[in-house]
Design a protein around this motif. Structure first.
Motif, short mmCIF file in Angstrom:
data_model
loop_
_atom_site.label_atom_id
_atom_site.label_comp_id
_atom_site.label_asym_id
_atom_site.label_seq_id
_atom_site.Cartn_x
_atom_site.Cartn_y
_atom_site.Cartn_z
N SER A 153 0.77 -1.24 0.03
CA SER A 153 0.11 -0.06 0.11
C SER A 153 0.87 1.39 -0.18
CB SER A 153 -0.97 0.10 1.10
OG SER A 153 -1.61 -1.29 1.20
N ALA B 194 -4.61 2.86 3.36
CA ALA B 194 -4.15 2.56 4.76
C ALA B 194 -2.60 1.90 4.67
CB ALA B 194 -5.13 1.87 5.47
N THR C 192 -4.67 -3.85 4.77
CA THR C 192 -5.43 -4.12 3.62
C THR C 192 -6.37 -5.27 3.82
OG1 THR C 192 -3.86 -2.98 2.37
CG2 THR C 192 -5.55 -4.01 1.29
N ASP D 123 -3.94 -2.75 -5.46
CA ASP D 123 -3.17 -2.87 -4.17
C ASP D 123 -3.85 -4.10 -3.68
OD1 ASP D 123 -1.91 -2.82 -1.76
OD2 ASP D 123 -3.35 -1.02 -1.05
MG LIG Z 1 -1.82 -2.90 2.37
#
Ligand SMILES: [Mg+2]
Ligand SMILES: Nc1nc2c(ncn2[C@@H]2O[C@H](COP(=O)(O)OP(=O)(O)OP(=O)(O)O)[C@@H](O)[C@H]2O)c(=O)[nH]1
Length: 455
Positions: free
Chosen positions: A124, A137, A145, A164
């Motif tokens: 991320s 986040a 995540t 992601d």
């Molecule tokens: Mg992540």
């Protein structure tokens, strides 16, 4: 001293590799590195053997080594340039924007990139840095995540779609930690639709860095025909930079793009010699690998028990097209990868309108932003057991977006922690989340978080 050794090793090891400016056209003659001890292949070889073993474009310039010498990169999002596009704070508006016909340019190009890896590898962080926005986040804790998130980067005639994904985990771990189904499914699904897969490995983790995660190998084996690159992340945290070569050798089984041979300080084939399915650098990798995993072009959903067993004994993957070593928290490092992605985009229709930044709704973005703060400030397993509910989401008369969140907490002890002495903790979480949301929605936000015990 270590760095000098690293420089020597890197330069010598790069004999096999053609380094070129990322922005150079394929026809352009490659940079002559003979003076620095690196041999250069002819232009026809360059096209076949691209190997980006550096966050900077040129090893000979010493930029890579200079940057490695910097040590720890600055861990802040201050460097993130602020993309003028925002996420609409109204879910109806965001929904129609995501569905809006793309404003296709004449020579539209696109590339869908799935970013996969073990939990906490920095997926991320890298996605945010590529987007130039802190949208997803990020935290020091694993499983930040929870499901696949789409980030859209549109520049000129090119659209890069970044997927992601949650850190790869096993069904047993998912069950033990009550993780959602999406953590098991989404990385595989993302790879299926990707034009390019980025495998991210945290080189600062000495327990995992010398072997590709079994779940990562499973993903790759399911789609061996999708181009995949290896990104060694968090190089800023690695004190002994000479290890980068060994790690690369292990994770590639000494082979890049099925052809280039790499020798690290510790020869990978010696360690692997005893393993039945390990490959020596002398083997013709690409074809045998595809045969051993799944047939080229075949879109299988499952690997056979034999294929799974064969993967267990693998340490790496010999079909990585290119390799990057970088620090995702460093904008300059990531810029090189970004240029590479833009270069790799192929003529093709855009999937989203150029104003789209993500496919996530504003509420989803808000909840994951608050979750990031809970993960960041509350100890161990405490934040994982909390749930959130949106109570108010409305634009007030003064034009400010009013958001009120109820936090459900399972234990009295957790309640004490989230409130903190004199309400200090919940105030901090609220203020930081509010700040982030203002940057995401590009508007004034008034956030209120209250906690309630629900055993
Ligand atoms: Mg992540
Ligand atoms: N020093 C340093 N820290 C990094 C780097 N990349 C990521 N991090 C940190 O690593 C931690 C994990 O980053 P995330 O981006 O949340 O990792 P992730 O792979 O998305 O994690 P999950 O979503 O839990 O699978 C955070 O504390 C980041 O700040 C890097 O290049 N250098």
């Amino acid at each position: 001293m270590t760095l000098r050794l690293c420089e020597t090793i890197l330069r010598r090891s790069l004999r096999f590799s053609a380094i070129r400016k990322l922005t150079a056209a394929p026809e352009q003659a490659p940079l002559d590195l003979r003076g620095s001890g690196c041999s250069v292949f002819g232009p026809q070889t360059v096209r076949k053997c691209l190997f980006h073993c550096t966050p900077a474009s040129l090893v000979s310039s010493g930029t890579f080594l200079d940057r490695l010498q910097k040590g720890r990169a600055v861990l802040s999002d201050e460097g993130l340039c602020h993309h003028p596009v925002s996420v609409p704070s109204d879910s109806g508006h965001q929904f129609s924007l995501v569905l809006k016909d793309p404003d296709q340019p004449k020579n539209a190009k696109s590339l869908k990139v799935a970013i996969v890896g073990a939990p906490n590898a920095g997926k991320s962080t890298l996605t945010n840095q590529l987007l130039g926005r802190k949208l997803f986040a990020v935290s020091e804790k694993v499983h930040t995540t929870r499901s696949r998130a789409v980030g859209v980067l549109t520049q000129d005639d090119t659209q890069i779609i970044l997927l992601d994904t949650p850190g790869l985990t096993t069904p047993i771990k998912a069950k033990r930690h009550h993780l959602e189904e999406s953590l098991l499914v989404d990385p595989f699904e993302s790879i299926k639709e990707a034009d390019l897969v980025v495998v991210l490995v945290d080189v600062s983790d000495k327990w995992t860095r010398n072997k590709l995660d079994y779940e990562v190998l499973k993903c790759l084996a399911l789609k061996p025909d999708v181009p995949v690159i290896l990104v060694l992340n968090k190089v800023d945290l690695l004190k002994n930079k000479t290890l980068l070569l060994d790690i690369t050798a292990q994770l590639t089984e000494g082979v890049v793009n099925g052809k280039i041979r790499i020798r690290g300080a510790e020869k990978p084939h010696q360690k692997l010699a005893a393993k039945p399915h390990s490959r020596h650098t002398e083997e013709p990798h690409s074809e045998s690998m595809k045969d051993g995993a799944s047939q080229e072009g075949q879109d299988k959903d499952r690997l056979s028990p034999e294929e799974l067993k064969a993967l267990k004994s693998r340490r790496g993957w010999p079909l990585f097209k290119d390799i990057f070593m970088l620090s995702s928290v460093d904008r300059e490092d990531v810029e090189t990868l970004k240029r590479y992605l833009f270069e790799g985009a192929k003529p093709g229709q855009w999937q989203y309108h150029s104003e789209v930044l993500t496919d996530q709704g504003p509420e989803e973005v808000c909840i994951s932003t608050i979750r990031e703060k809970l993960l960041q400030y509350l100890p161990k397993e405490v934040p994982y057991s909390m749930t959130q509910q949106i109570e108010i989401w409305k634009e007030s008369e003064d034009g400010v977006l009013d958001i009120s969140i109820k936090l459900y907490v399972k234990k009295d002890s957790h309640m004490k922690m989230v409130i903190g002495s004199g309400g200090h903790m919940i105030t901090r979480i609220t203020q930081e989340a509010e700040n982030d949301l203002m940057k995401i929605f590009l508007r004034e936000v008034r956030l209120k978080i209250s906690a309630k015990l629900r055993k």
